[in-house]
Design an enzyme around this catalytic site. Structure first.
Site, mmCIF file in Angstrom:
data_model
loop_
_atom_site.group_PDB
_atom_site.id
_atom_site.type_symbol
_atom_site.label_atom_id
_atom_site.label_comp_id
_atom_site.label_asym_id
_atom_site.label_seq_id
_atom_site.Cartn_x
_atom_site.Cartn_y
_atom_site.Cartn_z
ATOM 1 N N GLY A 29 0.811 -1.210 0.000
ATOM 2 C CA GLY A 29 0.000 0.000 0.000
ATOM 3 C C GLY A 29 0.840 1.253 0.000
ATOM 4 O O GLY A 29 1.996 1.253 0.431
ATOM 5 N N SER A 80 7.535 5.358 -3.556
ATOM 6 C CA SER A 80 6.827 4.101 -3.813
ATOM 7 C C SER A 80 7.014 3.681 -5.268
ATOM 8 O O SER A 80 6.965 4.523 -6.173
ATOM 9 C CB SER A 80 5.333 4.297 -3.534
ATOM 10 O OG SER A 80 4.608 3.234 -4.084
ATOM 11 N N GLU A 108 4.951 2.451 -7.008
ATOM 12 C CA GLU A 108 3.696 2.702 -7.715
ATOM 13 C C GLU A 108 3.508 4.172 -8.093
ATOM 14 O O GLU A 108 2.401 4.584 -8.421
ATOM 15 C CB GLU A 108 2.499 2.231 -6.873
ATOM 16 C CG GLU A 108 2.494 0.749 -6.550
ATOM 17 C CD GLU A 108 2.241 -0.161 -7.754
ATOM 18 O OE1 GLU A 108 2.373 0.301 -8.911
ATOM 19 O OE2 GLU A 108 1.934 -1.339 -7.523
ATOM 20 N N HIS A 141 -3.643 3.748 -2.234
ATOM 21 C CA HIS A 141 -3.657 2.368 -2.735
ATOM 22 C C HIS A 141 -3.533 1.415 -1.551
ATOM 23 O O HIS A 141 -2.613 1.539 -0.749
ATOM 24 C CB HIS A 141 -2.509 2.155 -3.714
ATOM 25 C CG HIS A 141 -2.253 0.714 -4.016
ATOM 26 N ND1 HIS A 141 -3.241 -0.124 -4.504
ATOM 27 C CD2 HIS A 141 -1.136 -0.053 -3.897
ATOM 28 C CE1 HIS A 141 -2.726 -1.334 -4.661
ATOM 29 N NE2 HIS A 141 -1.454 -1.330 -4.299
ATOM 30 N N HIS A 146 -4.483 -2.872 -0.038
ATOM 31 C CA HIS A 146 -4.739 -4.263 -0.421
ATOM 32 C C HIS A 146 -5.962 -4.772 0.365
ATOM 33 O O HIS A 146 -5.968 -5.899 0.862
ATOM 34 C CB HIS A 146 -3.505 -5.127 -0.150
ATOM 35 C CG HIS A 146 -2.328 -4.768 -1.006
ATOM 36 N ND1 HIS A 146 -1.078 -5.295 -0.830
ATOM 37 C CD2 HIS A 146 -2.220 -3.912 -2.054
ATOM 38 C CE1 HIS A 146 -0.238 -4.785 -1.739
ATOM 39 N NE2 HIS A 146 -0.920 -3.938 -2.488
ATOM 40 N N HIS A 198 -4.806 -7.825 -6.853
ATOM 41 C CA HIS A 198 -3.881 -6.863 -6.251
ATOM 42 C C HIS A 198 -4.530 -6.025 -5.149
ATOM 43 O O HIS A 198 -4.252 -6.243 -3.984
ATOM 44 C CB HIS A 198 -3.285 -5.982 -7.364
ATOM 45 C CG HIS A 198 -2.209 -5.078 -6.890
ATOM 46 N ND1 HIS A 198 -1.427 -4.328 -7.743
ATOM 47 C CD2 HIS A 198 -1.766 -4.766 -5.650
ATOM 48 C CE1 HIS A 198 -0.558 -3.628 -7.046
ATOM 49 N NE2 HIS A 198 -0.751 -3.868 -5.777
HETATM 50 ZN ZN LIG Z 1 -0.101 -2.883 -4.100
#
Ligand SMILES: [Zn+2]
Length: 211
Positions: free
Chosen positions: A30, A76, A78, A97, A99, A159
């Site tokens: 996350g 991150s 991401e 984000h 999980h 995901h």
């Molecule tokens: Zn993730």
């Protein structure tokens, strides 16, 4: 446009603690970010650090191409989809984000969020489930950017969840409501399935809320 950079870092740290304590992500999964409103600079959580114990000084400042402007740690992995969302959605200043296990679990089974409560009918009217892309890639960022228009959240197959908002509180609320609704749907499914709010009532609700 006004913002307090130190306060935004504090908010990010608090947000990660809440998500971790609520079991919506583990210490290593996350991430979250905020755009400093009206700029192309983004504060984002660092890669690899334990998310339940982040400190404001751990937060990394990047530009929309992922270049580090300020910070000790790497951003991150991401950052691609965070940046892709900010480029596509001028109304969004926060991305989270997680999980989230119930929300992600329902999507694993191909179950979409349904109008079981007022919040799910109004806030989460349609939450797309996006097909799997490898985490941390530009391909995932492009897929998210294509599908985030007109939505408060999307679910990444196999995901987790991405929620967006004008600010962190709005995005956090969406993550919480999603998980609450997913949990209700899971409980109902155990006892034969959920009764949905009738579609004519949903239309009435939309009129009342001017949606
Ligand atoms: Zn993730």
């Amino acid at each position: 446009m006004s913002f307090d950079e130190a306060e935004l870092k504090e908010q990010l740290v608090r947000c990660m603690k809440v998500l971790h304590m609520r079991g919506l992500m583990t210490g290593i999964g996350g991430n979250a970010s905020v755009r400093m409103e009206g700029t192309t600079e983004v504060l984002i959580t660092p890669a690899a650090l334990y998310k339940g114990e982040l400190k404001p000084e751990d937060i990394v400042k990047i530009d929309l191409e992922g270049n580090v402007i300020e910070g000790v740690f790497k951003p991150s992995i991401e950052w691609h989809f965070h940046s892709a969302i900010y480029k596509r959605r001028i109304d969004v200043n926060a991305v989270i984000h997680t999980h989230s296990p119930m929300t992600t679990g329902l999507a694993l089974a191909g179950r979409k969020i349904e109008p079981v409560t007022l919040e799910s009918a109004v806030m989460l009217a349609d939450v797309p489930i996006l097909e799997f892309r490898y985490p941390g890639t530009k391909e995932l960022g492009d897929l998210v950017a294509e599908n985030i228009l007109g939505h408060r959240a999307v679910i990444l197959q196999n995901h987790g969840v991405i929620a967006v908002g004008y600010d962190l509180i709005e995005a956090l609320t969406t993550v919480e409501v999603l998980e609450e609704v997913a949990t209700m749907m899971f409980v109902a499914s155990h006892f034969g399935g959920a009764k949905l709010i009738p579609s004519d009532q949903i239309e009435l609700i939309k009129k009342l809320y001017k949606i």
